[in-house]
Design an enzyme around this catalytic site. Structure first.
Site, PDB file in Angstrom:
ATOM      1  N   SER D 111       0.838  -1.199   0.000  1.00  0.00           N
ATOM      2  CA  SER D 111       0.000   0.000   0.000  1.00  0.00           C
ATOM      3  C   SER D 111       0.870   1.245   0.000  1.00  0.00           C
ATOM      4  CB  SER D 111      -0.892   0.001   1.241  1.00  0.00           C
ATOM      5  OG  SER D 111      -1.563   1.242   1.366  1.00  0.00           O
ATOM      6  N   TYR D 139      -2.079   5.817  -5.324  1.00  0.00           N
ATOM      7  CA  TYR D 139      -3.149   6.749  -5.627  1.00  0.00           C
ATOM      8  C   TYR D 139      -2.531   7.854  -6.466  1.00  0.00           C
ATOM      9  CZ  TYR D 139      -5.728   4.548  -1.803  1.00  0.00           C
ATOM     10  OH  TYR D 139      -6.364   3.657  -1.004  1.00  0.00           O
ATOM     11  N   THR D 165      -5.152   2.526  -7.800  1.00  0.00           N
ATOM     12  CA  THR D 165      -6.503   2.438  -7.253  1.00  0.00           C
ATOM     13  C   THR D 165      -7.366   3.527  -7.863  1.00  0.00           C
ATOM     14  OG1 THR D 165      -5.678   1.516  -5.196  1.00  0.00           O
ATOM     15  CG2 THR D 165      -7.875   2.475  -5.147  1.00  0.00           C
ATOM     16  N   HIS D 262     -12.681  -2.228  -3.004  1.00  0.00           N
ATOM     17  CA  HIS D 262     -11.928  -1.675  -1.880  1.00  0.00           C
ATOM     18  C   HIS D 262     -12.383  -2.342  -0.571  1.00  0.00           C
ATOM     19  CE1 HIS D 262      -9.300   2.113  -1.532  1.00  0.00           C
ATOM     20  NE2 HIS D 262      -9.197   1.531  -0.362  1.00  0.00           N
TER      21      HIS D 262
END
Lengths: 364, 364, 364, 364
Positions: D111, D139, D165, D262
């Site tokens: 992440s 992101y 994402t 998600h």
């Protein structure tokens, strides 16, 4: 009231809190559906069953929850549904709701069974925002003169629409009210429907007995035509579930159709409003706006309603839970949560505004 | 009994109360379905699944619950279903039911397993209303002479129909009865089925053992023809679920079809009666009335049944719960609640009477 | 054991009682399904979903539960399914089951993982009824010689069929067994599968470890052909869910197809056997009998299976619950209850025997 | 930690244990879905509804769980999904996950909200296996320079893919986090997204406030093109549910599609990923791999995903539960259980490897 509203993160939490703090009689009056409450539960469950096939990679940075609602712009496609006797929930009653609705920029539909007069409600609303909108909910009761007088009074007070409830030839049976010997509390009055010759406030037990004369089982479309011709205001029809009734209403001049089953309080077994909505949308075929109430608790529900062709939703009980929890700030937070949820829903579904909430969002 | 009936607002509440006050043996005998009680639960659930697409703006001020039921007018399209041994529920037993039914203006179907004689029941009913209607439920047992005698006795007593139960070639298995060693209580008798030579009252454990001789697994349509020819009374067939059986019965002279699965007490796994109803209605094709029982608890169910083509419904267990709660006034209140609910349902669905309860109410 | 069996009115009650009295290790071994037990639950639920559209007014006085099962007449269309290590449930183990099955007139399928030898089981069965039938369940393990020897031994002992389990290329994972460190209890042996050179009894934890060598992940249809050619006995295939596998088995000489998912103990997520049954029946197209196991608990399930085209059902766990409750009399009562339920089901469905249990019973 | 992992037999047990031992703030952050958590529950339930029509008598002795995942072989078709701030679950955080993933032979998606730097994660992973694969989740935040820098940093650190994402134009609303005043714990940092000029660690309450600048509601497909052109690494799109979005992404150069909602944390009401998967598979039409996450808890789910056309699944929360339970060994056991379950599933379904997991397994 000094309730800290910051931990309230959803309309459901207002409900939980209100059910704890309200006395039994108003609590049960507000929350009850008719009979076994099948429709009450279905109203909610049917929204949750609809899946939202969200879009990605749309620029949603410049988005807005604003929507045209019955010919004018509102801060979001949400109206406050009419609910009776709001002073049972909080001493400020309809005044608090009026102020919070005006501040939130959404129309308030005032129940004709309100505990505050339309003039006072309008004054409270316009003090917050001169452009605040109030619609007057009406029954056509046996005393047509009184109906006409109320319609005129609403017009004079600055209401910009009438909402005629058509699902109430008789009152639905809410068993808790019967067991509670529901009556209008001491010191409270159904201000618009007092007849010369006597108070309505202490007339017996149960809204059925107290208010039977305020409705009329003989109503037909002719009565709607009569009301339509009795007022310069546009008239919406509230309480329709059948396509043919929606179409008939429009043909006879209804300026809007509010798909509703009276919050599950009239005919238990009636379809969930979200299941009835597409039929009515098809029948109306864009001639007038279609609105829907019943079980709306989330911003996602607002999007679902739009995707099914509604112009707006109405929320009733959550307003009462906000009112019971904290008066005007409670109502304001309920509306703010709903707007925030709808705004986030728009963003997450790939919509910049209500025009993007199209039918394909619900179809794989 | 001095139970205050005013807080009883639904048939379900009578059930709750009766289950509390009844001793285990009759309570379990009354409430049980066969085996795992799947059909018992489905009988109820299947009604609730049907949505009523109510109409609005029909003049329903001049409405009536009255209905033709098997050729004569009744106060509502409801009959009292046959249930055995009502004196287990209340000392007044079938007499209380007869009086309350007569006063309510609905036919009572007297079980041939009653604890009161048909003559006494008729006397009680006609004392209230000389036009009171009683139908005699019959099994065709092994002793055909006894069957014929009972048919004649029913006719002589003023019954105006026979209701032949056809779903009972053997008794269904109700497990609670077996565990309770169910037997006809001391001092009570199955009055119509006593054989010369011995009482039926204390014949063993379980209705299966006590009453095996009152039914006959060899029955065929010929036996129905025999009964039809043995009585001047019209004969209804009770216990049908298949279209072909309904059609066959009508072809052979049945004057009515009662779609029933014996309250879920015979074959567990049988379809809910409301699911079987449309098939039977189609097969009967209007030649004779179709009635239905099983899980009817609400006025909305009565409307649903009519919309599916039934002429009337029968209610069984709720009558017992009323009886157990308060004797005749209990039964009277059960029937009054049902009528009131049906009346309100008619109004809310936009119907002035049973003729308006058409199929489109259940279709979007 | 002196348990009073008279209050036991259903197979479910034997289950409840057995789950109370059994020690954790065998209890969990018997009751567990694989992983999250979805298939275990579905096996049962899928039977209950099927509605039986019973017929009326058929003469069912001269009825019989007898059925041809794999070429010979049985007292009912029921077999005892193979379950392992029955001495964990009761000291008499497979002997009690053999005696009760013989007395009940139904075939017993002896697990190759039995705690009693096939010779002793046959002796016990034929002492009750010289015509008693025993089928030997087989795995094809890595040691083919041992497989062939067991097939020969079964034949010599008088078994009249082999039942080859084909859903076990590896053992399913039953989480309770792992947590319980399941092992064959002290003093008990998996008698048919002992290898020269060592006991199987205390080989570790979990049936997976203890018995991995008794199965073989390399099996193909050729191995079935090998077994078919290694024995004069007919071979059934147990564990099929797909139409194509059922058809293939028949083409290669299987004399019967047992639709099974190993009681939900192998692949969790496999279809309920009753959902797989019609596919296999269609594929087999009457060439050989189709049997089914999994979740059969009621006489109504037997009828459902027949109406879907099965020749018989097998019951496994209920036998163990009977055994754990009361040894041979417990098993006998389980079988008697099932036969009684099936007999009553036949009567109530309007069937005189298994030939009347046709497909239309499940279709409206 | 000295937790004995031997009794842990499923991913669900890790969840139960972790929910007990974790402090409220991280526990709720990890487990929550958005709003009423409808999608969170559906993600799981929708897998369980799919039945696996297993095959028998296939030689599955020489089988393998290995699969090509995004162009290279992995030990199984499973990736570790990106989850934020793993040091909240265990002091070793992402390092433990990296080591366990590398040892298990599956790609780890790191992440961008990790509490450990990509360089340290890569070092930990390659120390275990020089061929270990790490993909960097990204992101596209408002500061595009920062995005490009992180993409370059990931590339330099040896990541072999980026996972963009696309379902996060704004943060989903997780009510427990709001009530818990969720914030990045003292002493922990979102290391990749620190802006010059200030820490992100203690920026307020709720990830929404803390991290709003890390995402950008204005994203369109052009931004994806920009990222695609900013990196030599292949870019996957994560968070798609609609066929048209999957197709568009592929047309614009996405090297893989990860069907995801998600974990139910963004739009509550979004379809279960397994329901969206077939639509995306159809739209992608084999041009690039399709992966799926959301509710994968069993080896059977992996098979289901493959049968629906996915190349691999990703698991997120179970990794956190393993981490919270026992750090690296916990993660290792979670992955080992999943691999073992998948291996057993393959065997029981009659598959020797992933190529046998074809669509017919889900169709009767």
């Amino acid at each position: 009231m000094s309730v800290d509203l910051s931990p309230f993160t959803s309309l459901d939490e207002f409900e939980r809190h209100a059910l704890e703090v309200l006395p039994a009689m108003p609590r049960d009056y507000y929350r009850s559906g008719a009979w076994a409450e099948v429709t009450l539960r279905e109203n909610r469950a049917a929204w949750e069953r609809l899946r939202i096939w969200y879009r990605v990679m749309r620029d949603v940075s410049d988005r807005s929850t604003r929507a045209e609602v019955m010919g004018r712009s509102a801060a979001m496609p949400v109206c406050v549904a009419p609910t009776a006797l709001q002073r049972m929930a909080h001493p400020d009653g309809e005044l608090a709701t009026a102020r919070a609705s005006a501040a939130a920029g959404v129309p308030m539909i005032l129940s004709s069974l309100s505990s505050t007069s339309v003039e006072d409600v309008r004054a409270a609303a316009t003090a917050v925002d001169p452009a605040a909108r109030t619609w007057m909910q009406m029954y056509i009761g046996r005393d047509r003169g009184m109906v006409r007088a109320l319609a005129q009074r609403a017009h004079a007070a600055g209401c910009d629409a009438l909402v005629l409830t058509v699902d109430t030839p008789t009152w639905g049976i809410r068993e808790r009210d019967i067991r509670n010997h529901f009556r209008v509390p001491e010191g409270m009055r159904i201000v618009h429907l007092e007849r010369p010759g006597g108070p309505t406030g202490h007339a017996g037990s149960g809204i059925h007995e107290a208010l039977s004369w305020t409705i009329d089982a003989s109503l037909t479309w002719r009565d709607f035509e009569w009301l339509r011709d009795s007022t310069p205001l546009p008239v919406l029809l509230k309480g329709v579930c059948r396509a043919e009734d929606a179409a008939r209403g429009v043909e006879l001049g209804a300026q809007g159709i509010l798909v509703s089953n009276h919050g599950g309080r009239q005919l238990d077994g009636a379809p969930a409003t979200v299941d009835a909505l597409p039929h009515c949308v098809d029948a109306v075929a864009g001639r007038v706006p279609v609105l829907v109430d019943g079980g709306v608790r989330r911003g996602t529900d607002v999007l679902r309603a739009l995707a099914l062709g509604a112009q707006a939703v109405c929320v009733g009980r959550p307003i009462l839970w906000g009112l019971a929890t904290a008066g005007e700030p409670g109502v304001a937070k309920v509306l703010a949560l709903l707007q925030h949820e709808f705004d986030v829903t728009l963003a997450l579904a790939g919509c910049s505004g209500v025009d993007d909430a199209t039918a394909d969002l619900l179809r794989p």
